[in-house]
Write an enzyme that holds these catalytic residues in place. Structure first.
Site, PDB file in Angstrom:
ATOM      1  N   GLY A 114     -21.858  12.757 -24.850  1.00 27.90           N
ATOM      2  CA  GLY A 114     -21.528  12.183 -23.556  1.00 27.90           C
ATOM      3  C   GLY A 114     -21.140  10.732 -23.711  1.00 27.90           C
ATOM      4  O   GLY A 114     -21.714  10.024 -24.548  1.00 27.90           O
ATOM      5  N   GLY A 115     -20.155  10.276 -22.942  1.00 36.34           N
ATOM      6  CA  GLY A 115     -19.739   8.881 -23.035  1.00 36.34           C
ATOM      7  C   GLY A 115     -19.296   8.519 -24.434  1.00 36.34           C
ATOM      8  O   GLY A 115     -18.418   9.168 -25.017  1.00 36.34           O
ATOM      9  N   ASP A 116     -19.915   7.481 -25.000  1.00 39.86           N
ATOM     10  CA  ASP A 116     -19.564   7.057 -26.357  1.00 39.86           C
ATOM     11  C   ASP A 116     -20.646   7.457 -27.365  1.00 39.86           C
ATOM     12  O   ASP A 116     -20.782   6.828 -28.401  1.00 39.86           O
ATOM     13  CB  ASP A 116     -19.334   5.540 -26.390  1.00 39.86           C
ATOM     14  N   GLU A 117     -21.401   8.503 -27.041  1.00 39.18           N
ATOM     15  CA  GLU A 117     -22.475   8.984 -27.910  1.00 39.18           C
ATOM     16  C   GLU A 117     -22.058  10.279 -28.613  1.00 39.18           C
ATOM     17  O   GLU A 117     -21.564  11.208 -27.985  1.00 39.18           O
ATOM     18  CB  GLU A 117     -23.749   9.232 -27.109  1.00 39.18           C
TER      19      GLU A 117
END
Length: 222
Positions: A114-117
């Site tokens: 999710g996101g930048d993970e």
């Protein structure tokens, strides 16, 4: 009826049966490809969280003594978006996904949580794991080519966990420990190896409590 008259009819009958079978096979192949595509993150081509978890779990169960889990988180990602635009942010995320996929190899799995993970689970013999982590750290710090020959500055925080290091082969526990280790070394450029105490960090779905999207929902009773 002669044999010569029966054979053409038989051939026609077989052909008539084969046509819908071939169509069904093609339909099944297309459907399978669409299902696989739906499990992929369209921007990075890595697996979505659920698909990553399923594949990582299978790999962990088959090779518990030869797996290395890494959690990755882009540093200063909001700043990169603000300074260079969302297209640059997308390019950076795609680069992280490609590098983790390359590092995990054909027998490993990489996913966007999710996101930048991101997360990656690779099958690596213990004696080679330190060297492979050094290689990943080098990959993660390479600038990202962008428009007009320019490059985007990109650094990624990394946390690594193995069943032997934390005393557990439970995937959520490994992810929790790797996430806590990554946060401990945030912005340092070093790959932090998880310890047993990292498994006791409060988390939600393998992510350290307090990270975006992990806030517990409360219900107010009338």
């Amino acid at each position: 009826m002669t044999t010569t008259s029966v054979l053409p009819r038989t051939a026609l009958h077989i052909t008539a049966m084969a046509v819908p079978l071939a169509g069904w096979t093609l339909h099944t192949t297309v459907l399978r490809r669409r299902l696989v595509q739906a499990q992929r993150d369209p921007l990075t081509s890595t697996w979505r969280r659920e698909a990553f978890t399923e594949r990582a779990q299978r790999l962990l169960e088959r090779h518990p003594d030869e797996v290395l889990l890494v959690l990755a988180d882009a540093d200063h990602f909001k700043q990169l978006n603000d300074n260079h635009g969302h297209a640059a942010g997308d390019t950076a995320l795609a680069s992280i996904g490609a590098r983790l996929t390359e590092w995990a190899g054909p027998h490993g799995v990489a996913g966007r949580l999710g996101g930048d993970e991101f997360a990656a689970l690779a099958r690596i013999e213990p004696r080679h794991q330190a060297l492979r982590l050094d290689h990943l750290a080098h990959l993660a710090t390479r600038p990202v080519p962008y428009e007009d020959g320019s490059v985007l500055p990109l650094t990624v925080s990394l946390g690594a966990a193995t069943p032997a290091a934390i005393g557990s082969s439970d995937l959520p526990t490994l992810m929790r420990a790797a996430d806590a280790a990554m946060y401990e070394g945030k912005h340092t450029g070093a790959v932090v190896h998880a310890r047993p105490d990292h498994t006791r960090t409060p988390s939600i779905n393998g992510r350290r409590q307090g990270r975006p999207g992990t806030a517990a929902r409360t219900t107010t009773r009338p």
